[in-house]
Scaffold this active site. Structure first.
Site, PDB file in Angstrom:
ATOM      1  N   GLY A  12     -28.458 -44.493  -7.063  1.00  0.00           N
ATOM      2  CA  GLY A  12     -27.549 -43.957  -8.188  1.00  0.00           C
ATOM      3  C   GLY A  12     -26.259 -43.857  -8.236  1.00  0.00           C
ATOM      4  N   LEU A  14     -24.810 -40.840  -7.073  1.00  0.00           N
ATOM      5  CA  LEU A  14     -24.122 -40.250  -5.422  1.00  0.00           C
ATOM      6  C   LEU A  14     -25.427 -40.943  -4.809  1.00  0.00           C
ATOM      7  CD1 LEU A  14     -22.739 -38.235  -3.714  1.00  0.00           C
ATOM      8  CD2 LEU A  14     -25.636 -36.872  -4.220  1.00  0.00           C
ATOM      9  N   ASP A  46     -41.554 -45.707  -4.401  1.00  0.00           N
ATOM     10  CA  ASP A  46     -42.186 -44.579  -5.587  1.00  0.00           C
ATOM     11  C   ASP A  46     -42.344 -43.506  -4.644  1.00  0.00           C
ATOM     12  OD1 ASP A  46     -43.637 -43.396  -7.071  1.00  0.00           O
ATOM     13  OD2 ASP A  46     -45.143 -44.697  -7.093  1.00  0.00           O
ATOM     14  N   ALA A  70     -33.576 -37.739  -8.032  1.00  0.00           N
ATOM     15  CA  ALA A  70     -34.296 -36.434  -9.018  1.00  0.00           C
ATOM     16  C   ALA A  70     -33.892 -37.168 -10.463  1.00  0.00           C
ATOM     17  CB  ALA A  70     -33.409 -35.467  -8.962  1.00  0.00           C
ATOM     18  N   THR A 111     -28.711 -28.185  -7.237  1.00  0.00           N
ATOM     19  CA  THR A 111     -27.706 -27.608  -8.370  1.00  0.00           C
ATOM     20  C   THR A 111     -27.433 -26.476  -8.230  1.00  0.00           C
ATOM     21  OG1 THR A 111     -27.305 -28.266 -10.360  1.00  0.00           O
ATOM     22  CG2 THR A 111     -29.546 -27.765  -9.317  1.00  0.00           C
ATOM     23  N   ASP A 112     -26.375 -26.047  -8.626  1.00  0.00           N
ATOM     24  CA  ASP A 112     -25.434 -24.750  -8.697  1.00  0.00           C
ATOM     25  C   ASP A 112     -26.408 -24.140  -9.878  1.00  0.00           C
ATOM     26  OD1 ASP A 112     -24.984 -26.542 -11.114  1.00  0.00           O
ATOM     27  OD2 ASP A 112     -22.731 -25.468 -11.243  1.00  0.00           O
ATOM     28  N   TYR A 136     -34.487 -27.454 -15.532  1.00  0.00           N
ATOM     29  CA  TYR A 136     -34.319 -28.699 -14.540  1.00  0.00           C
ATOM     30  C   TYR A 136     -33.709 -27.605 -13.057  1.00  0.00           C
ATOM     31  CZ  TYR A 136     -30.391 -30.869 -12.129  1.00  0.00           C
ATOM     32  OH  TYR A 136     -29.216 -31.589 -10.818  1.00  0.00           O
ATOM     33  N   LYS A 140     -35.679 -27.954  -9.557  1.00  0.00           N
ATOM     34  CA  LYS A 140     -34.822 -28.109  -8.801  1.00  0.00           C
ATOM     35  C   LYS A 140     -35.553 -26.875  -7.983  1.00  0.00           C
ATOM     36  CE  LYS A 140     -32.297 -30.645  -7.646  1.00  0.00           C
ATOM     37  NZ  LYS A 140     -32.427 -32.090  -6.084  1.00  0.00           N
TER      38      LYS A 140
END
Length: 317
Positions: A12, A14, A46, A70, A111-112, A136, A140
């Site tokens: 991905g 990142l 997986d 994610a 995440t923020d 989301y 997280k």
């Protein structure tokens, strides 16, 4: 001897930079992916399969895992809530369980969006009240709790929250920032009237900077040995560059030499009828990282794009 590290989501946006950064820093890096895995360089694993997790950990024998796999797009999360929970929560807990049993240090990329983002609350410290406004962020946050619960007080499980990311992408749609270039091109079409959010504040942060910080965190915590139990278990990293989506589009149009009459800035705020609600301002404080002596410098958002944008714009033309 090189320290072994495992990166999930290594195919991905990142993950690719994490593999590069740890490799450059002299670590022995193994990456995992799923739909875009390319063995033997990136192993297909997986993460919803406990046996598969055990197998890759026993094979790679990492001292550090960075978990960035994610479902990270709010609209896609709402479209597939069960799948999102399975990956963002279930797979995270299974990985944390397996890694903690083996005393492997784990950095969980969060995440923020675990914060509400209501006007006047930001910047958020690591211990601020968390109140995500969409699925989301909720998943997280649940992933954060899973990691911290599984690791307990060992100091081997750490959460790193980051904001919206940009950087070198295989396709613009990999990033909620990069993809705005597509909107700029669509605004060139005859009769275009594209409405772009000019309300919510974003702090776009480069994936190279996030990867550098992860290397620094891993090095510091592993070197601390028993003293790591006194180190913080939640960290945050963010650029201080602030833009709305519309302002980013204006910048891209300026760099590419394109007009933007076909795009209108929308200052009405989050649409209450939208499937995925967006917060107004979830700016993250980097105080905890700075207190550890970790460099929180970030690349200037405007300067970074002056080289990549013309190259990418040609491929979209």
């Amino acid at each position: 001897m090189a320290t072994p590290a495992l990166i999930t989501g290594a195919t991905g946006l990142l993950g690719r930079q994490l593999v590069k950064a740890f490799d450059k820093a002299g670590w022995k890096v193994v990456g995992t992916g799923f739909s875009r895995a390319n063995p033997p360089s990136i192993l297909k694993v997986d993460l919803e399969d406990e046996a598969a997790i055990d197998s890759v950990l026993d094979e790679a024998k990492p001292q550090l895992v960075v978990h960035c796999a994610a479902n990270r797009f709010p609209d896609k999360c709402d479209a597939d809530p069960d799948g999102t929970r399975a990956l963002n929560i279930g797979a995270t807990r299974r990985l944390a369980q397996a890694a903690s049993r083996r005393s492997i240090f784990l950095i969980y990329i969060s995440t923020d969006y675990v914060f509400s983002g209501r006007p006047g609350e930001a910047p958020y410290e690591v211990d601020a009240t968390r109140h995500p406004s969409n699925l989301y962020g909720q998943t997280k946050l649940a992933g954060e709790k899973a990691v911290l619960e599984e690791y307990g007080s060992t100091g081997l499980g750490v959460v790193l929250r980051v904001p919206v990311l940009y950087g070198s992408a295989e396709k613009p749609k990999e990033s909620a920032v990069n993809v705005l270039m597509d909107a700029v091109w669509k605004a060139q079409e005859q009769g275009a009237r594209i409405h772009m959010d000019d309300w919510a504040l974003r702090y776009p942060t480069n994936t190279e900077d996030v990867a550098r910080v992860c290397v620094d965190i891993g090095s510091k915590y592993l070197a601390a040995d028993a003293a790591r139990v006194a180190l913080p278990r939640v960290l945050q990293f963010s650029s201080e560059d602030r833009f709305t989506k519309f302002e980013m589009c204006q910048l891209f149009a300026e760099i590419m030499g394109l007009p933007l009459e076909g795009m209108l800035g929308d200052k009405q705020g989050s649409d209450p009828n939208a499937s995925a609600q967006r917060p107004y301002d979830t700016h993250l404080s980097t105080r905890a990282l700075r207190d550890l002596g970790i460099n929180v410098w970030t690349q200037d958002f405007k300067d970074w794009w002056y080289v990549p944008v013309p190259l990418l714009s040609e491929s979209n033309n």
